[in-house]
Each structure stands twice: as structure tokens, then as C-alpha cells.
Design a protein around this motif. Structure first.
Motif, PDB file in Angstrom:
ATOM      1  N   SER A  80      -5.789  -0.401  -3.297  1.00 50.21           N
ATOM      2  CA  SER A  80      -5.627   0.758  -2.421  1.00 50.21           C
ATOM      3  C   SER A  80      -5.936   0.031  -1.175  1.00 50.21           C
ATOM      4  N   HIS A 105      -1.574   3.034  -2.503  1.00 49.47           N
ATOM      5  CA  HIS A 105      -2.719   3.969  -2.608  1.00 49.47           C
ATOM      6  C   HIS A 105      -3.177   3.544  -4.279  1.00 49.47           C
ATOM      7  N   SER A 106      -2.231   3.055  -4.967  1.00 51.72           N
ATOM      8  CA  SER A 106      -2.494   2.565  -6.391  1.00 51.72           C
ATOM      9  C   SER A 106      -1.882   1.314  -6.751  1.00 51.72           C
ATOM     10  N   SER A 210      -0.810   6.893  -7.729  1.00 55.34           N
ATOM     11  CA  SER A 210      -1.357   7.717  -6.827  1.00 55.34           C
ATOM     12  C   SER A 210      -0.478   8.909  -6.261  1.00 55.34           C
TER      13      SER A 210
END
Lengths: 423, 436
Positions: A80, A105-106, A210
Motif C-alpha cells: 500500500s 492500495h492493496s 482495496s
């Protein structure tokens, strides 16, 4: 600035600085002939690499320093996190995909075209599911747009932090996208049942863990948003959302949802995590501004800059940089060598499309005296890129996002540049 | 109708093809009745084709009209210096692409929750259950009390800090809507196992986060029914973008070009110099010269010429970049393990200088007593294992990775594990190689 108008102090400084300049490789003619010319070189005698040696070409090894780089301590985990485009080493306007910054983000996911599904639901006449092949059957368009993370230059709210244009301004890339207008897909699902459109929104989310959901007002969705599947002529890279991403021209990068899997027509903003707790700007009094989608006009000198010192001493110098605006076209860029006392209008490279990077050049003669280099972008709305002081006066220093201040590089007599803040 | 079938292609598809086939058949010297049949088929196809042709030409006219308007826009834009691309044609009707979404498909993906609570699934959860689930699923990164571990987000506290120099933006101090918490936790958490929490677990976690922020008492039960009653501290803390009034109006003036200031001072030098090693990444080092004054500037130039300070210069500016090392075939297993380890590296470090993160460091794992790394706070299961003197070896690691929570009840490791023998062997090979 009028180069003939020099005070005696400036002339004196020029004289003392000239000592540091000079002695440049390749100009050794006075010391005899250059063996690179007079002696037979291996590459001029032996054969080189055959075709197909690298089926998909990579930059030559001498350029292997021109890569995306992260700053580890900025985030808790590279999954992230963000890295930075080496804008200091590029020219023109198009960012090659392989060195265009990443923000996950993921983590970046592997999603095959045959596993790809795009759903449109919510206030539509017919909730639909498209395959990747379906997307390619709609009429498509080509556009060049910049994608800038809202946090680009965010560190610099607190003063001069990281020494390098890559690290202060590298959360940006500029590509030619091929995609279907989002409007076309929304019309395919039918907006009749949405009624009055002016107060409607689309909520978009990705297929990664995410999902990075964002709300976009319908007016923008029907304007220039693209559902893109190619960048710079080839498939999107995994890290940029292969096989399909959203392109939201001029608006903050977080809205350019990657691995786009769902578009929902809704009657209000969803107020997801990424549009409340993140990507909102806290001001001095503690209130925060939300829905700050448009990226205002901004520019930066990419060379000289801390990673791109002047290697050649006094003489002809190309000052080069990038300018962009989320409001439209860049119409003018000014450059200052003295920290904003005097400005000269730079030459624009190939005129960029609206909401795309524009290259600028100031072709100048350097006298070897230290400089405080700045650039200032002006867009077609007449907006002039503000100084850091102007921004702080309006917003304080805690905003994190949307810092489009004028950047200053101090260049010393050796041609080495440093990130500084000026009065 | 036109005698030239290909004029209608490709839009006419089937009908044109039928005409083509019938036309071909009818020109051959077949028996009379076959020829008559073919003639009949040709006539029918021709009728259909004529009807289709009328439809198509109407559609074509419509498209042509749209494209003409578009071309005019492009021409006008080009005249004003633009480089607009020609817009894609649009249709009055649809393209007939895609298929109807199945209700179960919509239910599976459409799980977002709106601020007014629309989209919430039925269910409930209390604070105490929430604490249990939170400690199990979230605390590795967010801390037992939602206080945040390392650089991971702090979820609780930070009240009255938003106007401070470094505001602490937590669910309690900053988030304006409770729906955002439920929505995000349910859809995107826990990190590395998103989408695995049930509705009740999510209500419980949300209730616990509210409790951690003093928003509810410890006997509170959150459900879809009382969700809308919870009031967030910072609900009124946001204004909608007003830059056009507060900034644009002021910053659209013609800028100064000469004598804009009398003097410019350098008020701050870069805090960090950034080394950019050839292997990638970067190293931030404190700028040793950051306290040394730089010249001020006037229109006459700088006040003095400072001494140069040593700077990290990009390695490859020197033209000789090092050649790529030849890959060693024998290290394939280690290389596979290194790739797999990326999933672990969020919480574990291994190799020179490895530290404890939200998981213990893994240097010298094999031969090490379980739960024995100094300074790491283990779960009860590992503490017991240490007291029993259990030692890590490849077999124990494989068993642990095959089913982490089954092997070590109560472990805070939220990782789902590595199921195959090959992956377990590769990770073991990498851990051995990396800790050397």
C-alpha cells in the motif's frame, strides 16, 4: 531578462565562478586527437546484437538508472504505497509505461482479460455486465492526459524535504489512452430511470482487494471520462490497472480507478474512505475541504534539478520542465533564475492537449553564477501557479494533498542543484 | 434494390449473405425446379434485404450527421490551436453489447453503504465481540486499542488535534460518516484477506472502533437498525471545494515579470539528500549542509558564491553501468521463495538488520525456540510453545503455514498461509538463505 544589463557585482561573481566551470569530457581537441575517433572501436568492427535478442525491448543498460523509485519510510508497506516517475531524466511529454509511477492500495493484481467483468448497475434502465471483448466493440477515442496523485509534492507543505524532482514531483505520468467514453457505456445501460441527471453520481470501484471506490458527479462522467484499455499504444501494464482502468482527465489520480469492475449510478456521493478520511485537505483551523477533484495548474523544472546537475559549466544551457493543468491547456510558462524577482517566458514544446503535460524550454546562456530556478505555469483560464507562501496563506501547512506551489532549485556555481524554500 | 450486395455489408449481415448465396446458386445450370426454388428464395431474401437496407441507410444518415457535427467541432478546435481528437460516434439506441446482470451478481458486488445507511446488510455486533474479532483480525497492524502499529493507520483518539501542526486523523477525530467505516472494513479489510468478514463481524468491529473512540459505551450493540443514530464527532467538519471563490478569483491576474521583489532569501535547504542506488529504490540521508546559509538574491544576482557541498550523484551518470549478474540456476528455489515472501514482508523482515515489525523478525528461524524473539509480544499460544521449548524446523514451519490458525490457536498472524509442499519448501529455502 535583458542579458546585457549586468551590474558590476554580477560581473565580478561571474569572473570568480568561471574557474569552477570548464574541463568537460569530449572537448580535448587541444590536447591531441580523440582516440574514440582515431582508434578503431569494438562496436565499429565487431557485429552487434541480432534481432529478437530482446523480444520486448528494454532501455539500454546505460539508462538503467532511469527507473521508478520509492521512498521506503513514507509508507508502512510497499503493498500500500507509491513510487515516483523519473521525470528528471525524461523529455518530451509522454511517460513510458515502464517508468510511470505506481500507487497501489492493496498491491497490483494479475487480472486476465478472460476473467475481466465490468458491471454497470444502480439507477440504470438495464443493469449490464460486459466482458473485455465487449468493451473493445464500442467506438473508441484516443487522448493524451496527465494523471497526478493528489499527494504529489505533499511532503513539501512542511518545507523543502526531498532532494530531487523525481521525489518532489514524480507522482505524475502522461500517456496516450485508448478507451471508450464512459458516456457510451452509461447510455448502453440507459439513464432514463435515473431521471434528472444533474444531481446524480457514478460510483466506481476496482477489482483489487482495496477496491478504491470513488464517487464522480454525473456531469463529469458524461463529459470526458474514458474507460481505457490501452496506454501509449499497448495494453495497460499490470501496475496501471490491466486490462481496464478509468481515466478521469484533469482530476486527482485516486479517481482513476484501476482494474475497473463496477460503475454504479447513485443519487448521492457514497462518501467512501478515499473521499472522506483520505484525499481531503485539512486547513489551519481544523476544517477540511472535500471533493477537491481538479488538479490546479502546476509546473516544475526537471533539468537542471538535484538529480540533473549542469555538467558543462558556463555557456549554452537548456532549462527544461513540465507544466500541466486540470482546468485545460497550458498557455504560458515563465522561468525565473533569481527566485522570482525577474521572469522570462519560456518556449512551449509541442502544444499539449488540454489536461495533458506540456514541455517547456528556456534556451539560455549560463554565466556560471548561482541561480534560484523557478517555473510558473499559466493555464487557459488565466490561473497563475501560486507560490508556496500564497498557498500557505490560504490553506496552512497541514493539507497533505493538492500542493501546486512554485518549486525552487538553488543551483550553485558547480551546477549542482538543491531543493530549497525561499522568502 | 441494389444489385451489389457488398454495398450493404457489413451492416446487413445475414440478409446480404442470403442474397449473395441465392444469386450464386441461381446463375448455375441446375434443374428447372431447383432454379425456381432458388429464384423464390432470392426474391424473399431480396425483400428482407430491402427492408434492412432502408433501416441501415436511416442509421447511416444518423451516424453521418453526428460525425459531421463532430468534425465541425474538431475543425473549430483546430482553428483555435486545439488538438482535439474526433469524438467516437454515438447512437440514438444501444449497441446491444453486454448482457443483463444477474441479481446474484449485483448482490455479490454491490455492497457499498451510503451515509444514510442504504446498502447495509442485516445483522448486529456488540463491543466485546468486536474487541475479540479486532484483536484477532486487525490488531497486528492497528494495535489492540486501535492505536496503530508502526506506520499503519491509527483508528482511535486524536480528538481536538485537527487544528494542530500534525493533526491525528482517526475514525473518531476525522471521519464524518459511520457508513464509511462499515463499508471499508466489510469490503477492503483485513489487509490481505479482504471480503472475508461476515456482516455480524463487521458490525462488531465497527462497534469496537466506536467504543475505542469513546463514541459508545461498552454495552453497545450496533445493528442495521440503530446505525443511523450514531453521531460522529467531525460530521460537520467538511466544506465542499470552494477554490473558485477563495483562490481562483485572486490568482487569475496577470503576473509580475520584473522587479517583483527587492530581495529573495533562502529560508530552508532540503532536509534530505536522496541517494539513488543502481539496484533501485532510494536512501534518504540528512543533508549535512542544511544549516549552512545560502546567498540571498537581488536583481543584481547572488550575495556570494557558496562552497560546493558534496551531493550523492546518480551512479549511472558515470557511463559504465555494471553488467547484469548471471542468474544461478541452483538458486531457483530460493528465488521462488523470495517471490513468495513478498506476501510476508508486510509483517516480517529477514536478512541483515532485520527488525520486528508487526510480526517477529525471521533471522535464524530454524533451530530457534518458538516465541523467543526478544522484544516481540507474542500471542498466548506462542508463549506456551516457548515454555514447552518447542523449536522451529522446516516440518513445523510447513505445518504452521499449511493452517496458521489451526496449528497455533490464537496467533495474531492474519495470513491465510501457504498450502502446497512446493511453496512451503521454497519459503524455507529462502528463509535459510536470507538469514545467512
Amino acid at each position: 531578462m535583458d542579458e546585457t544589463k549586468k551590474t558590476s557585482r554580477r560581473a565580478f561573481l561571474r569572473g570568480s565562478a568561471a574557474v569552477a566551470a570548464g574541463s568537460v569530457a569530449g572537448t580535448a581537441a587541444a590536447n591531441g586527437p580523440d582516440p574514440l575517433i582515431t582508434e578503431l572501436q569494438d562496436w565499429a568492427s565487431y557485429t552487434g546484437a541480432g534481432v529478437d535478442e530482446t523480444p520486448y525491448g528494454l532501455p539500454i543498460r546505460f539508462e538503467q538508472h532511469v527507473v521508478r523509485r520509492n521512498v521506503e519510510w513514507l509508507t508502512a508497506s510497499p503493498i500500500s504505497s507509491i513510487n515516483f516517475t523519473p521525470i528528471h531524466a525524461l523529455d518530451g511529454t509522454i511517460t513510458p509505461q515502464g517508468c510511470a509511477f505506481e500507487r497501489h492500495h492493496s498491491g497490483a493484481i494479475e487480472l486476465a482479460k478472460e476473467d475481466y467483468r465490468l458491471m454497470i448497475n444502480g439507477l440504470v434502465d438495464r443493469p449490464l455486465v460486459f466482458t473485455y471483448e465487449d468493451i473493445e466493440r464500442f467506438p473508441r477515442e484516443n487522448h493524451v492526459y496527465f494523471c497526478e496523485c493528489a499527494a504529489n509534492t505533499g511532503m513539501e507543505w512542511a518545507g523543502a524535504q526531498l532532494n530531487g524532482a523525481q521525489f518532489t514531483h514524480g507522482m505524475i505520468h502522461n500517456m496516450e489512452y485508448t478507451g471508450v467514453p464512459l458516456r457510451t457505456l452509461l447510455n448502453e445501460a440507459g439513464l432514463g430511470s435515473a431521471g434528472e441527471l444533474s444531481d446524480k453520481w457514478v460510483y466506481v470501484e476496482g477489482a483489487d482487494a482495496s477496491s478504491n471506490g470513488r464517487s464522480i458527479p454525473m456531469e463529469k462522467a458524461l463529459d470526458d471520462v474514458l474507460v481505457a484499455f490501452k496506454a501509449n499504444g499497448e495494453a495497460l501494464r499490470m501496475e496501471h490497472g490491466y486490462p481496464v482502468r478509468l481515466v478521469v482527465p484533469g482530476w486527482e489520480g485516486n479517481m482513476w480507478v484501476k482494474w475497473l469492475r463496477r460503475i454504479e449510478v447513485v443519487d448521492r456521493a457514497v462518501e467512501s474512505r478515499e473521499e472522506t478520511s483520505k484525499y481531503t485537505d485539512v486547513y489551519e483551523d481544523g476544517t477540511a475541504r472535500k471533493w477537491t477533484w481538479v488538479m490546479d495548474a502546476k509546473s516544475v523544472i526537471t533539468s537542471p534539478s538535484p538529480q540533473m546537475p549542469i555538467p558543462h559549466g558556463a555557456g549554452p544551457l537548456v532549462i527544461s520542465g513540465l507544466a500541466w493543468s486540470g482546468h485545460g491547456k497550458i498557455t504560458r510558462v515563465d522561468v525565473s533564475k533569481d527566485g522570482g524577482i525577474t521572469w522570462q517566458t519560456a518556449r512551449l514544446g509541442r502544444q499539449g492537449e488540454a489536461k495533458a503535460l506540456t514541455r517547456f524550454y528556456l534556451d539560455t546562456e549560463w554565466d556560471g553564477v548561482p541561480m534560484l530556478l523557478q517555473s510558473r505555469a499559466i493555464d487557459e483560464t488565466g490561473y497563475v501557479q501560486p507560490t508556496k507562501a500564497q498557498l500557505r496563506e490560504k490553506r496552512g501547512e497541514n493539507a497533505v494533498y493538492h500542493n501546486n506551489c512554485i518549486q525552487t532549485w538553488f543551483v550553485n556555481a558547480e551546477g549542482i542543484a538543491e531543493n530549497v524554500e525561499v522568502s | 434494390m441494389s444489385k451489389s450486395p457488398n454495398l450493404l455489408l457489413p451492416a446487413l449481415g445475414f440478409a446480404a449473405l442470403a442474397v449473395g448465396v441465392a444469386y450464386g446458386v441461381s446463375t448455375r445450370n441446375y434443374k428447372a425446379e431447383e432454379a425456381a426454388l432458388a429464384q423464390l428464395q432470392a426474391e424473399r431474401a431480396a425483400e428482407q434485404a430491402a427492408a434492412k437496407a432502408a433501416e441501415v441507410s436511416a442509421l447511416e444518415a444518423q451516424i453521418a450527421q453526428v460525425q459531421e457535427v463532430a468534425r465541425e467541432e474538431v475543425r473549430l478546435a483546430a482553428l483555435s490551436g486545439g488538438t482535439l481528437s474526433e469524438p467516437a460516434p454515438e447512437r440514438e439506441g444501444t449497441f446491444g453489447l453486454g448482457r443483463e446482470a444477474h441479481p446474484q451478481e449485483i448482490a455479490a458486488w454491490d455492497v457499498d453503504v451510503l451515509p444514510d445507511g442504504r446498502g447495509l446488510p442485516e445483522g448486529s455486533g456488540d463491543v466485546w465481540t468486536g474487541e475479540e474479532v479486532f484483536v484477532d483480525q486487525c490488531a497486528a497492524c492497528h494495535g489492540d486499542f486501535a492505536e496503530g502499529v508502526d506506520n499503519w493507520p491509527v483508528l482511535a483518539g486524536g480528538f481536538d488535534t485537527l487544528a494542530d501542526e500534525d493533526p491525528v486523523k482517526t475514525v473518531g477525530s476525522y471521519w464524518p460518516y459511520l457508513s464509511t467505516v462499515f463499508d471499508y472494513v466489510h469490503r477492503s479489510m483485513p489487509f490481505g484477506a479482504a471480503g472475508t468478514l461476515t456482516a455480524d463481524e463487521t458490525y462488531a468491529i465497527t462497534a469496537y472502533i466506536l467504543y475505542s473512540n469513546d463514541l459508545v459505551d461498552d454495552d453497545f450493540v450496533l445493528s442495521h437498525e440503530n446505525f443511523a443514530e450514531v453521531e460522529m464527532y467531525n460530521a460537520d467538519g467538511f466544506v465542499v471545494d470552494d477554490r473558485d471563490a477563495t483562490e481562483y478569483a485572486e490568482w487569475r491576474a496577470e503576473p509580475c515579470m520584473e522587479d517583483c521583489k527587492d530581495e529573495v532569501e533562502v529560508t530552508m535547504r532540503s532536509v534530505f539528500l536522496v541517494e539513488t542506488p543502481p539496484e533501485g529504490g532510494s536512501n534518504s540521508v540528512m543533508n549535512p549542509a542544511r544549516d549552512i546559509a545560502l546567498p540571498s538574491f537581488t536583481a543584481a544576482g547572488p550575495s556570494f558564491i557558496p562552497e560546493a557541498t558534496p551531493q550523492p550523484v546518480e551512479t549511472a551518470i558515470l557511463a559504465t553501468a555494471p553488467a547484469e549478474p548471471e542468474p544461478d540456476q541452483g538458486d531457483a528455489l530460493v528465488a521462488t521463495g523470495e517471490k513468495l515472501f513478498r506476501q510476508c514482508s508486510t509483517c516480517h523482515e529477514v536478512g541483515p538488520g532485520a527488525r520486528n515489525k508487526s510480526g517477529p523478525h525471521l533471522n535464524g528461524l530454524f533451530g530457534r525456540v518458538m516465541g523467543s524473539v526478544d522484544g516481540f509480544r507474542y500471542s498466548g499460544g506462542f508463549e506456551t510453545a516457548m515454555e514447552e521449548g518447542k523449536v522451529w524446523d522446516e516440518a513445523e514451519l510447513a505445518a504452521f503455514l499449511a493452517d496458521p490458525k489451526g496449528y497455533m490457536s490464537g496467533t495474531r498472524m492474519s495470513f491465510r498461509g501457504l498450502k502446497t509442499d512446493e511453496d512451503q519448501a521454497a519459503i524455507a529455502a529462502y528463509l535459510s538463505a536470507a538469514s545467512e
